[in-house]
Structures are given as structure tokens and as C-alpha cells.
Design a protein around this motif. Structure first.
Motif, PDB file in Angstrom:
ATOM      1  N   GLN A 105       0.773  -1.344   0.092  1.00 44.45           N
ATOM      2  CA  GLN A 105      -0.066  -0.056   0.044  1.00 44.45           C
ATOM      3  C   GLN A 105       0.980   1.297  -0.021  1.00 44.45           C
ATOM      4  O   GLN A 105       1.716   1.189   0.603  1.00 44.45           O
ATOM      5  N   GLY A 106       0.404   2.034  -0.733  1.00 45.78           N
ATOM      6  CA  GLY A 106       1.151   3.197  -0.767  1.00 45.78           C
ATOM      7  C   GLY A 106       0.336   4.582  -1.073  1.00 45.78           C
ATOM      8  O   GLY A 106      -0.892   4.472  -1.133  1.00 45.78           O
ATOM      9  N   SER A 107       0.897   5.700  -1.800  1.00 44.19           N
ATOM     10  CA  SER A 107       0.263   6.762  -2.230  1.00 44.19           C
ATOM     11  C   SER A 107       1.059   7.529  -3.159  1.00 44.19           C
ATOM     12  O   SER A 107       2.106   7.207  -3.471  1.00 44.19           O
ATOM     13  N   ARG A 119      -4.027   1.549  -8.708  1.00 47.55           N
ATOM     14  CA  ARG A 119      -5.025   2.126  -8.054  1.00 47.55           C
ATOM     15  C   ARG A 119      -5.540   1.261  -6.924  1.00 47.55           C
ATOM     16  O   ARG A 119      -5.826   1.922  -5.750  1.00 47.55           O
ATOM     17  N   ALA A 120      -5.602  -0.067  -6.981  1.00 46.88           N
ATOM     18  CA  ALA A 120      -5.843  -0.901  -5.697  1.00 46.88           C
ATOM     19  C   ALA A 120      -4.848  -0.946  -4.644  1.00 46.88           C
ATOM     20  O   ALA A 120      -5.043  -0.738  -3.348  1.00 46.88           O
ATOM     21  N   SER A 121      -3.557  -0.324  -5.007  1.00 48.08           N
ATOM     22  CA  SER A 121      -2.553  -0.031  -4.155  1.00 48.08           C
ATOM     23  C   SER A 121      -2.707   1.191  -3.255  1.00 48.08           C
ATOM     24  O   SER A 121      -1.673   1.436  -2.405  1.00 48.08           O
ATOM     25  N   GLY A 122      -3.523   2.040  -3.620  1.00 46.52           N
ATOM     26  CA  GLY A 122      -3.631   3.491  -3.294  1.00 46.52           C
ATOM     27  C   GLY A 122      -2.819   4.715  -3.960  1.00 46.52           C
ATOM     28  O   GLY A 122      -2.889   5.666  -3.727  1.00 46.52           O
ATOM     29  N   ARG A 123      -2.273   4.014  -5.028  1.00 42.91           N
ATOM     30  CA  ARG A 123      -1.255   5.279  -5.996  1.00 42.91           C
ATOM     31  C   ARG A 123      -2.346   5.551  -7.227  1.00 42.91           C
ATOM     32  O   ARG A 123      -3.034   5.024  -7.486  1.00 42.91           O
ATOM     33  N   GLU A 124      -1.477   6.669  -7.764  1.00 42.41           N
ATOM     34  CA  GLU A 124      -2.080   7.370  -9.097  1.00 42.41           C
ATOM     35  C   GLU A 124      -1.364   6.799 -10.028  1.00 42.41           C
ATOM     36  O   GLU A 124      -0.096   6.541 -10.018  1.00 42.41           O
ATOM     37  N   CYS A 147       2.609   6.535  -9.446  1.00 37.14           N
ATOM     38  CA  CYS A 147       3.389   5.216  -9.736  1.00 37.14           C
ATOM     39  C   CYS A 147       3.629   5.229 -11.250  1.00 37.14           C
ATOM     40  O   CYS A 147       2.599   5.447 -12.043  1.00 37.14           O
ATOM     41  N   THR A 170      -4.406  -2.570 -10.596  1.00 36.36           N
ATOM     42  CA  THR A 170      -3.716  -2.822  -9.624  1.00 36.36           C
ATOM     43  C   THR A 170      -2.873  -1.546  -8.818  1.00 36.36           C
ATOM     44  O   THR A 170      -2.601  -1.734  -7.562  1.00 36.36           O
TER      45      THR A 170
END
Length: 224
Positions: A37-39, A57-62, A42, A55
Motif C-alpha cells: 500500500q502507498g500513495s 489504483r488498488a495499492s492507493g497510488r495514481e 506510480c 492494480t
């Protein structure tokens, strides 16, 4: 996705998307876990038609994507509102230390110099940044491999013949390699390319989708 004048995947985007993306499992095995998880943004290097965007987006990234094939990006634009741009993966038009996360997905067999691509990805990462590399397994997938009907594989001595291969008796008549060829990187060269970057190698996985590993994935971080 490589450094030739014309992108090898130009003219193949619709065929590629129908065969490998539409209806395919969106989260390739282990990819989300490797990202964590991140922000923030990417960079998906060699993003193709956008198979990995869900995937990210599911990790919390753009999503920010780049590919050498404008034809591939034509379809990728339907899967994200984020920035996409045409670029050689070995010469990214991005400032040093611009991203906290980057991915190199399925392209080490499509580029002329995987070492350069890894160095570029390392360069654009900030200290502490995460790099995930996911691609075909150098030992069990390539011009030296014959796929057998029982899911076993026959490995030929040509495994050590790195570099570009335009043909192989192992490739089917309608496969991607028959259409674009393949740059084979033996396993030792592949791993040494990572060591040369100075990245901290945190995890390797061989996703359990086939009896014999089809893919090899790596998570690495840039030392702070």
C-alpha cells in the motif's frame, strides 16, 4: 517498449489487448503484494495498453504510464485519466528522484538493454522509493524453451545465447514472440543488472500459476 525507430508493438495493440488484457486476471499474481500500500504517483514503465492500472489504483497510488508504442497507449488511455506519454524506457524524460514508486512490467524481453532500463528506473526514484519488476522467467521462458503438453518444459543448451532472437522452434504460429521476437537475458545477467543499480533487493517471487515458473518478480528499494 524498445529503442528501435518503430515500436515493435505498433500495429499490434488491438490484437495484444484482445489476447492478453481483455478478460484477463486484472491483478497479476503477487503484484499487489509486491507493491504494498502507498500513495502518490506510480510510474508504469512499458505500461502497454494499461493492464496494470487497476492494480496501481488498488495499492492507493495514481497511474502515470509510459510506453514506446503510441499504438499501445491509444488503448491505455481508455483505462486511466492519468498522464500517459511515449518514451524510450532506457532514456526517460523525467528528472532525477521524481517518483516514490515505479514498475517495469513484462518488458525486459522487449528492450535492447535491460541494464539501462533498470538504471533509468533507479535514477527517477527518490531515496526510499520502491521498484517492482515483473516479467517472464529468464530460466524457464525464452527461445531456448519448448513447452510440453503436460506443463513440463524442455530446456535447450541455447539458454546461454543472450541477445535478440527473431525466431525459435518453440514459438507458436500466432504468439507474441513470433510477431515481435525476443531479447533473451540469462538469469545471471538479469540478477547482476539489479546488483549494478545499488538498489536493495527485498523480495523475489515465482508466481504459482504454472507447475514450472512462468514469471519472476522482484521488489527493490532505493537506499535512503
Amino acid at each position: 517498449m524498445n529503442t528501435v525507430t518503430k515500436a515493435r508493438y505498433d500495429g499490434l495493440a488491438d490484437w495484444y489487448d484482445d489476447r492478453f488484457v481483455v478478460g484477463a486476471e486484472p491483478h497479476q499474481p503477487g503484484l499487489l503484494e509486491l507493491l504494498g500500500q502507498g500513495s502518490g504517483p506510480c510510474l508504469d514503465i512499458g505500461c502497454g495498453t494499461g493492464r496494470n492500472f487497476e492494480t496501481i489504483r488498488a495499492s492507493g497510488r495514481e497511474v502515470i504510464g509510459t510506453d514506446f508504442s503510441a499504438d499501445q497507449l491509444r488503448l491505455a488511455r481508455g483505462r486511466t485519466s492519468g498522464p500517459l506519454f511515449v518514451s524510450d524506457a532506457a532514456a526517460l524524460p523525467i528528472a532525477d528522484e521524481s517518483f516514490d514508486t515505479a514498475m517495469i512490467m513484462w518488458i525486459h524481453t522487449d528492450v535492447e538493454d535491460f541494464d539501462l532500463v533498470l538504471r533509468e528506473a533507479t535514477r527517477i526514484l527518490r531515496p526510499g522509493g520502491v521498484l517492482v519488476v515483473y516479467g517472464v522467467h529468464p530460466a524457464f521462458n525464452g527461445p531456448h524453451v519448448i513447452y510440453n503438453e503436460d506443463d513440463s518444459r524442455t530446456i535447450h543448451p541455447t539458454y546461454r545465447q543472450g541477445g535478440w532472437h527473431e525466431d525459435s522452434p518453440a514459438w507458436g504460429e500466432d504468439g507474441i514472440r513470433r510477431r515481435v521476437g525476443m531479447h533473451h537475458v540469462p538469469l545471471a545477467e538479469y540478477l547482476n543488472a539489479f546488483l549494478a543499480t545499488g538498489l536493495t533487493l527485498e523480495r523475489f517471487i515465482e508466481p504459482e500459476r504454472f507447475g514450472v515458473p512462468h514469471a519472476l518478480a522482484v521488489r527493490a528499494t532505493k537506499p535512503a
